[in-house]
Enzyme design. Sequence first.
Site, PDB file in Angstrom:
ATOM      1  N   GLY A  96       0.844  -1.184   0.000  1.00  0.00           N
ATOM      2  CA  GLY A  96       0.000   0.000   0.000  1.00  0.00           C
ATOM      3  C   GLY A  96       0.884   1.241   0.000  1.00  0.00           C
ATOM      4  O   GLY A  96       1.996   1.216   0.537  1.00  0.00           O
ATOM      5  N   LEU A  99       6.096   1.826   4.944  1.00  0.00           N
ATOM      6  CA  LEU A  99       7.238   2.221   4.114  1.00  0.00           C
ATOM      7  C   LEU A  99       7.888   3.516   4.616  1.00  0.00           C
ATOM      8  O   LEU A  99       9.068   3.737   4.398  1.00  0.00           O
ATOM      9  CB  LEU A  99       6.804   2.377   2.656  1.00  0.00           C
ATOM     10  CG  LEU A  99       6.309   1.091   1.977  1.00  0.00           C
ATOM     11  CD1 LEU A  99       5.790   1.400   0.576  1.00  0.00           C
ATOM     12  CD2 LEU A  99       7.398   0.036   1.930  1.00  0.00           C
ATOM     13  N   HIS A 123      -5.063   1.503   7.161  1.00  0.00           N
ATOM     14  CA  HIS A 123      -3.706   2.047   7.310  1.00  0.00           C
ATOM     15  C   HIS A 123      -3.482   3.182   6.305  1.00  0.00           C
ATOM     16  O   HIS A 123      -2.995   4.260   6.664  1.00  0.00           O
ATOM     17  CB  HIS A 123      -2.694   0.906   7.090  1.00  0.00           C
ATOM     18  CG  HIS A 123      -1.267   1.311   7.179  1.00  0.00           C
ATOM     19  ND1 HIS A 123      -0.449   0.938   8.230  1.00  0.00           N
ATOM     20  CD2 HIS A 123      -0.485   2.048   6.347  1.00  0.00           C
ATOM     21  CE1 HIS A 123       0.771   1.436   8.032  1.00  0.00           C
ATOM     22  NE2 HIS A 123       0.775   2.109   6.891  1.00  0.00           N
ATOM     23  N   GLU A 124      -3.864   2.941   5.032  1.00  0.00           N
ATOM     24  CA  GLU A 124      -3.624   3.959   3.994  1.00  0.00           C
ATOM     25  C   GLU A 124      -4.535   5.173   4.171  1.00  0.00           C
ATOM     26  O   GLU A 124      -4.105   6.307   3.975  1.00  0.00           O
ATOM     27  CB  GLU A 124      -3.798   3.347   2.594  1.00  0.00           C
ATOM     28  CG  GLU A 124      -2.816   2.225   2.273  1.00  0.00           C
ATOM     29  CD  GLU A 124      -1.350   2.569   2.518  1.00  0.00           C
ATOM     30  OE1 GLU A 124      -0.957   3.733   2.327  1.00  0.00           O
ATOM     31  OE2 GLU A 124      -0.593   1.667   2.906  1.00  0.00           O
TER      32      GLU A 124
END
Length: 174
Positions: free
Chosen positions: A50, A98, A139-140
Amino acid sequence: MSETAKIHAVVKWPDPVLTKPGAPVTVFDAKLKQLVEEMFESMYAAQGIGLAAPQIGLSQRLTVIDCSFKKNPDEKVVLINPEIIERKGKQLEEEGCLSLPEIRDKVSRAAWVKVRAQNVKGEWFEMEGTELLARAMQHEIDHLDGILFIDRLSRLKRDLTIRKIKKMQKNGEW
Protein backbone atom coordinates in the site's frame (compact mmCIF):
# COMPACT_ATOMS: atom_id res chain seq x y z
CA MET A 1 4.97 0.21 -16.94
CA SER A 2 5.01 3.06 -19.39
CA GLU A 3 8.37 4.58 -20.22
CA THR A 4 7.43 7.83 -18.52
CA ALA A 5 6.43 6.24 -15.19
CA LYS A 6 8.94 7.27 -12.60
CA ILE A 7 9.73 5.77 -9.23
CA HIS A 8 9.12 8.20 -6.39
CA ALA A 9 11.22 8.09 -3.23
CA VAL A 10 9.22 7.22 -0.12
CA VAL A 11 9.18 10.01 2.45
CA LYS A 12 10.28 8.93 5.93
CA TRP A 13 8.97 10.03 9.31
CA PRO A 14 9.23 12.77 10.70
CA ASP A 15 8.59 14.60 7.39
CA PRO A 16 5.69 17.03 8.09
CA VAL A 17 3.78 15.95 4.94
CA LEU A 18 3.05 12.68 6.79
CA THR A 19 1.26 14.40 9.67
CA LYS A 20 -1.14 16.68 7.83
CA PRO A 21 -4.42 15.64 6.20
CA GLY A 22 -4.27 15.42 2.40
CA ALA A 23 -6.28 17.74 0.17
CA PRO A 24 -9.17 16.23 -1.82
CA VAL A 25 -8.38 15.29 -5.41
CA THR A 26 -10.52 17.44 -7.72
CA VAL A 27 -8.98 16.92 -11.17
CA PHE A 28 -9.41 13.52 -12.82
CA ASP A 29 -7.20 13.61 -15.91
CA ALA A 30 -4.31 11.86 -17.67
CA LYS A 31 -1.85 13.31 -15.12
CA LEU A 32 -3.78 11.62 -12.30
CA LYS A 33 -3.76 8.28 -14.18
CA GLN A 34 0.00 8.66 -14.66
CA LEU A 35 0.47 9.44 -10.97
CA VAL A 36 -1.52 6.32 -10.01
CA GLU A 37 0.70 4.20 -12.28
CA GLU A 38 3.83 5.76 -10.76
CA MET A 39 2.49 5.13 -7.25
CA PHE A 40 2.01 1.41 -7.99
CA GLU A 41 5.53 1.18 -9.43
CA SER A 42 6.99 3.13 -6.48
CA MET A 43 5.12 0.88 -4.02
CA TYR A 44 6.42 -2.29 -5.71
CA ALA A 45 9.96 -0.88 -5.83
CA ALA A 46 9.75 -0.25 -2.06
CA GLN A 47 8.36 -3.77 -1.46
CA GLY A 48 5.03 -2.51 -0.09
CA ILE A 49 1.37 -3.51 -0.50
CA GLY A 50 0.00 0.00 0.00
CA LEU A 51 1.15 3.55 -0.69
CA ALA A 52 -0.54 6.85 0.05
CA ALA A 53 0.24 10.07 -1.83
CA PRO A 54 1.63 11.80 1.31
CA GLN A 55 4.27 9.04 1.44
CA ILE A 56 5.72 10.38 -1.82
CA GLY A 57 5.47 13.99 -0.63
CA LEU A 58 2.07 14.81 -2.18
CA SER A 59 -0.54 16.02 0.28
CA GLN A 60 -3.52 14.52 -1.61
CA ARG A 61 -6.27 12.04 -0.73
CA LEU A 62 -5.07 9.24 -3.01
CA THR A 63 -3.83 5.75 -2.20
CA VAL A 64 -3.00 2.53 -4.04
CA ILE A 65 -3.14 -0.99 -2.59
CA ASP A 66 -2.19 -4.42 -3.92
CA CYS A 67 -2.35 -7.13 -1.23
CA SER A 68 -1.27 -9.71 -3.85
CA PHE A 69 1.94 -7.73 -4.58
CA LYS A 70 1.72 -8.04 -8.40
CA LYS A 71 0.43 -11.65 -8.36
CA ASN A 72 -3.18 -10.77 -9.22
CA PRO A 73 -3.93 -7.61 -11.26
CA ASP A 74 -7.59 -7.85 -10.13
CA GLU A 75 -6.48 -7.08 -6.58
CA LYS A 76 -5.03 -3.66 -7.48
CA VAL A 77 -7.08 -1.01 -5.68
CA VAL A 78 -7.08 2.75 -6.27
CA LEU A 79 -8.89 4.85 -3.67
CA ILE A 80 -9.32 8.55 -4.35
CA ASN A 81 -10.95 10.74 -1.67
CA PRO A 82 -11.81 7.62 0.35
CA GLU A 83 -13.79 7.45 3.55
CA ILE A 84 -14.63 4.49 5.74
CA ILE A 85 -18.42 4.33 6.01
CA GLU A 86 -18.76 1.12 8.03
CA ARG A 87 -16.52 -1.03 10.20
CA LYS A 88 -17.08 -4.29 12.09
CA GLY A 89 -15.12 -6.64 14.30
CA LYS A 90 -11.55 -6.44 15.47
CA GLN A 91 -8.18 -7.76 14.39
CA LEU A 92 -4.83 -7.32 16.09
CA GLU A 93 -1.95 -7.90 13.68
CA GLU A 94 1.57 -6.67 13.13
CA GLU A 95 1.95 -3.72 10.77
CA GLY A 96 4.82 -2.00 9.10
CA CYS A 97 5.02 1.14 7.00
CA LEU A 98 7.24 2.22 4.11
CA SER A 99 7.66 5.61 5.84
CA LEU A 100 8.86 3.86 9.00
CA PRO A 101 11.32 1.27 7.68
CA GLU A 102 12.24 -1.54 10.07
CA ILE A 103 9.53 -0.49 12.55
CA ARG A 104 6.81 -3.10 13.13
CA ASP A 105 4.19 -3.46 15.85
CA LYS A 106 0.76 -4.92 16.52
CA VAL A 107 -2.11 -2.54 15.76
CA SER A 108 -5.80 -3.04 16.50
CA ARG A 109 -8.03 -2.42 13.47
CA ALA A 110 -11.55 -3.32 12.33
CA ALA A 111 -11.74 -6.81 10.79
CA TRP A 112 -14.15 -5.63 8.06
CA VAL A 113 -14.62 -2.21 6.49
CA LYS A 114 -16.73 -0.64 3.79
CA VAL A 115 -15.10 2.26 1.97
CA ARG A 116 -16.62 4.89 -0.31
CA ALA A 117 -14.16 6.39 -2.79
CA GLN A 118 -13.66 7.65 -6.33
CA ASN A 119 -11.82 5.90 -9.16
CA VAL A 120 -9.40 7.57 -11.61
CA LYS A 121 -12.38 8.75 -13.69
CA GLY A 122 -13.92 10.47 -10.67
CA GLU A 123 -16.77 7.93 -10.36
CA TRP A 124 -17.89 7.10 -6.83
CA PHE A 125 -17.97 3.46 -5.75
CA GLU A 126 -18.13 1.40 -2.57
CA MET A 127 -16.03 -1.63 -1.73
CA GLU A 128 -15.60 -3.94 1.22
CA GLY A 129 -12.46 -5.45 2.63
CA THR A 130 -11.67 -8.08 5.23
CA GLU A 131 -8.49 -9.14 6.99
CA LEU A 132 -5.35 -7.89 5.20
CA LEU A 133 -7.28 -5.72 2.70
CA ALA A 134 -9.33 -4.15 5.53
CA ARG A 135 -6.11 -3.48 7.45
CA ALA A 136 -4.40 -1.99 4.38
CA MET A 137 -7.38 0.26 3.60
CA GLN A 138 -7.50 1.55 7.18
CA HIS A 139 -3.71 2.05 7.31
CA GLU A 140 -3.62 3.96 3.99
CA ILE A 141 -6.70 6.08 4.77
CA ASP A 142 -5.02 6.97 8.09
CA HIS A 143 -2.10 8.33 6.01
CA LEU A 144 -4.55 10.58 4.15
CA ASP A 145 -5.72 11.89 7.53
CA GLY A 146 -2.17 12.59 8.72
CA ILE A 147 -2.08 9.53 11.04
CA LEU A 148 0.74 6.97 11.14
CA PHE A 149 0.37 3.49 12.61
CA ILE A 150 2.69 4.45 15.49
CA ASP A 151 0.03 7.02 16.48
CA ARG A 152 -2.25 4.03 17.20
CA LEU A 153 0.19 2.41 19.64
CA SER A 154 0.15 2.91 23.41
CA ARG A 155 2.00 6.04 24.52
CA LEU A 156 4.82 3.90 25.96
CA LYS A 157 5.30 1.85 22.77
CA ARG A 158 5.12 4.99 20.64
CA ASP A 159 7.74 6.78 22.79
CA LEU A 160 10.05 3.74 22.64
CA THR A 161 9.64 3.57 18.85
CA ILE A 162 10.41 7.28 18.42
CA ARG A 163 13.47 6.90 20.66
CA LYS A 164 14.65 3.99 18.50
CA ILE A 165 14.19 6.09 15.31
CA LYS A 166 16.04 9.07 16.83
CA LYS A 167 18.94 6.79 17.76
CA MET A 168 18.99 5.43 14.16
CA GLN A 169 18.94 9.02 12.84
CA LYS A 170 21.85 9.94 15.10
CA ASN A 171 23.82 6.92 13.80
CA GLY A 172 23.04 7.86 10.18
CA GLU A 173 20.89 4.73 9.68
CA TRP A 174 17.59 6.54 9.00
